[in-house]
Structures are given as structure tokens and as C-alpha cells.
Design an enzyme around this catalytic site. Sequence first.
Site, mmCIF file in Angstrom:
data_model
loop_
_atom_site.group_PDB
_atom_site.id
_atom_site.type_symbol
_atom_site.label_atom_id
_atom_site.label_comp_id
_atom_site.label_asym_id
_atom_site.label_seq_id
_atom_site.Cartn_x
_atom_site.Cartn_y
_atom_site.Cartn_z
ATOM 1 N N ASN A 12 0.853 -1.184 0.000
ATOM 2 C CA ASN A 12 0.000 0.000 0.000
ATOM 3 C C ASN A 12 0.895 1.241 0.000
ATOM 4 O O ASN A 12 1.496 1.578 1.018
ATOM 5 C CB ASN A 12 -0.901 -0.019 1.244
ATOM 6 C CG ASN A 12 -1.762 1.227 1.357
ATOM 7 O OD1 ASN A 12 -1.932 1.975 0.383
ATOM 8 N ND2 ASN A 12 -2.306 1.473 2.537
ATOM 9 N N LYS A 14 0.076 4.275 -0.218
ATOM 10 C CA LYS A 14 -0.572 5.438 0.396
ATOM 11 C C LYS A 14 -0.387 6.667 -0.513
ATOM 12 O O LYS A 14 -0.384 6.518 -1.729
ATOM 13 C CB LYS A 14 -0.058 5.647 1.817
ATOM 14 C CG LYS A 14 -0.222 4.372 2.667
ATOM 15 C CD LYS A 14 0.031 4.576 4.132
ATOM 16 C CE LYS A 14 -0.190 3.263 4.875
ATOM 17 N NZ LYS A 14 -0.068 3.426 6.340
ATOM 18 N N HIS A 102 -9.638 0.675 5.304
ATOM 19 C CA HIS A 102 -8.309 0.906 5.872
ATOM 20 C C HIS A 102 -8.435 1.849 7.060
ATOM 21 O O HIS A 102 -9.270 2.750 7.076
ATOM 22 C CB HIS A 102 -7.368 1.498 4.824
ATOM 23 C CG HIS A 102 -5.931 1.548 5.268
ATOM 24 N ND1 HIS A 102 -5.452 2.555 6.072
ATOM 25 C CD2 HIS A 102 -4.900 0.697 5.046
ATOM 26 C CE1 HIS A 102 -4.166 2.329 6.310
ATOM 27 N NE2 HIS A 102 -3.810 1.214 5.703
ATOM 28 N N GLU A 104 -6.877 4.340 8.050
ATOM 29 C CA GLU A 104 -6.774 5.780 7.777
ATOM 30 C C GLU A 104 -8.061 6.329 7.175
ATOM 31 O O GLU A 104 -8.443 7.471 7.440
ATOM 32 C CB GLU A 104 -5.565 6.039 6.872
ATOM 33 C CG GLU A 104 -4.250 5.811 7.609
ATOM 34 C CD GLU A 104 -3.073 5.536 6.695
ATOM 35 O OE1 GLU A 104 -3.229 5.660 5.458
ATOM 36 O OE2 GLU A 104 -1.990 5.205 7.215
ATOM 37 N N GLU A 174 -4.898 -5.092 10.792
ATOM 38 C CA GLU A 174 -3.911 -4.037 11.009
ATOM 39 C C GLU A 174 -4.126 -3.398 12.383
ATOM 40 O O GLU A 174 -5.003 -2.550 12.540
ATOM 41 C CB GLU A 174 -3.979 -2.988 9.901
ATOM 42 C CG GLU A 174 -5.396 -2.584 9.467
ATOM 43 C CD GLU A 174 -5.420 -1.341 8.595
ATOM 44 O OE1 GLU A 174 -4.400 -1.016 7.980
ATOM 45 O OE2 GLU A 174 -6.477 -0.683 8.558
ATOM 46 N N GLY A 180 2.979 2.503 11.078
ATOM 47 C CA GLY A 180 3.831 3.672 10.927
ATOM 48 C C GLY A 180 4.426 4.180 12.222
ATOM 49 O O GLY A 180 4.975 5.282 12.266
ATOM 50 N N SER A 220 3.852 -2.094 10.226
ATOM 51 C CA SER A 220 5.322 -2.042 10.324
ATOM 52 C C SER A 220 5.980 -3.360 9.912
ATOM 53 O O SER A 220 6.923 -3.831 10.548
ATOM 54 C CB SER A 220 5.749 -1.647 11.739
ATOM 55 O OG SER A 220 5.272 -0.360 12.070
ATOM 56 N N GLY A 241 3.148 -1.218 4.238
ATOM 57 C CA GLY A 241 3.103 0.223 4.027
ATOM 58 C C GLY A 241 4.435 0.765 3.562
ATOM 59 O O GLY A 241 4.848 0.568 2.423
ATOM 60 N N GLY A 242 5.143 1.447 4.467
ATOM 61 C CA GLY A 242 6.383 2.127 4.119
ATOM 62 C C GLY A 242 7.416 1.252 3.435
ATOM 63 O O GLY A 242 8.111 1.705 2.505
#
Length: 262
Positions: A12, A14, A102, A104, A174, A180, A220, A241-242
Site C-alpha cells: 500500500n 498510500k 483501511h 486511515e 492491522e 507507521g 510495520s 506500508g512504508g
Amino acid sequence: MAEARRPLMAGNWKMNLNHFEANLLVQKLAAGLTEQQLTDVEVAVLPPFTDLRTVQTAVDGDKLQIVYGAQDVSQHKSGAYTGEIAGSMLEKLGCTYVLAGHSERREYHHEGDDVVNAKVKAAFASNLTPILCVGEGLSIREENGHCAHCTSQLEAGLAGLKPEQVKQVVVAYEPVWAIGTGKTATPEDAQEVCGELRARLTEKYGEEVGNAVRILYGGSVKAANIAAIMAKPDVDGALIGGASLDAEEFASIVRFREHVAR
């Protein structure tokens, strides 16, 4: 992880990467994985809407063994909904997956279970596979209400679906407190909730459905911890994610079988 369920690693992105950067990342990711690795593990990228056409061109042009999807879908088919993207538009772009619920979107856009459920149904209406996200915040975790909270979100998100549709859904757990933040739920934490989610699916829709649904862990995730997470029986992949913004790190996550679980 059951051998019958093909692992899925979904990145993802983002709100990151323009379409030039998206093209480069997809090319580098594919180059870092062998054909066999891409057969053994399904690899998906979920870029911003503005990158989807570029990703489609890269995947189709070079016949890459990577699938892609969107980070959100409108609950509406069409109409005066400025800024929204219909499922039919994503379908025409060749998308396979779309996120629904999600954390967010739930937090920043105040999407409740009813909206999430509508988006899951909108995905199916356009032949997209929804990745239904569930998860708890820190306060719920500290009160030991995380399993009940997540199974409640699961049931609400799947409301009104037929068993054959539920069988196709991908569920992503999640823990919001681990997204994050650098904090990671332990593999045991991930298994506890993923196991509860599978048990609820089995209870409500039958053993065949419960055994078929892929459940991902997100929060993470990185190459250093993926092997231990994937060693758990009810974890079938990751929503990344990141780490998915780094082609080498993402490819290393996909090659989780090469890592020794610590």
C-alpha cells in the site's frame, strides 16, 4: 500459513510516488524477483489513483507477474460525487484488488462499518477483490477488547454477502497502534487475532470458506520480521506500508521463505 492458500504480499503506497516514480518502482520490484518467486507468492501494488494507468502500462507492456489495485473505491456507481472513483473505472484499468476500511479511511474520513460494507459490495459489483481491513486502536488493545472489536468489524464489513463471495475476500488485520509507529505486534499477537477472524468466518460461513480466505497482517512489516509473522498458521501474507516504497525491501519481504525466523 496453510499451503493451500497462496501467500499475498500487497504494498500500500498510500499518498506517495508520482507516476514516473511508480513506473521505476514496479520495474525494480519485478527485476528483484524470479519467476518462481512470483509464482509462489502473489505480489500486488496499491498505488495512488494517478499512478494506476502507468502501473497498468508497465505490467502489461513487460508482462510482469505483478497485480495491482486501488486504495479506495466509491460506494456509488456513478454520478455527482466529486473526487470519488467508481469501481467500474478501476475495473477498466485492469485492477485486481481494492482496499476497503483501511484504518486511515476510518479515522480521517470517518468511514463507519456501513460505508465499508457498501464499498465491499461495490468492489464485487465491478469484479474487484476487496481487501477488507480491520483493526484496533491502542485503548481497545489495552482493555483486551481487540478480538471482539476486529471480529465485529469483520462481520459488519461482510454483511449481506453470499458465502461464495466471502470466500474470495482478502482480510487484512492491522493493529492501528502498530502502523507507521515502528511498533510491531508480535507474531503471537498477529496469530491471536487472525486465528479469531478465521474462526468467526468458519462459524458463520462454514469450514470451506474459513479455510479458503486469506488473512494478511499489516503494521510495520519489514524483511526483518516477516518470516516470524508468516510462520503463524493463520497469517497468509502482509499488507505492507512504508517498506513497499523500497523495491529491494519489498522484494526481500516477498522472499520471506529465505529468511530465518527469529
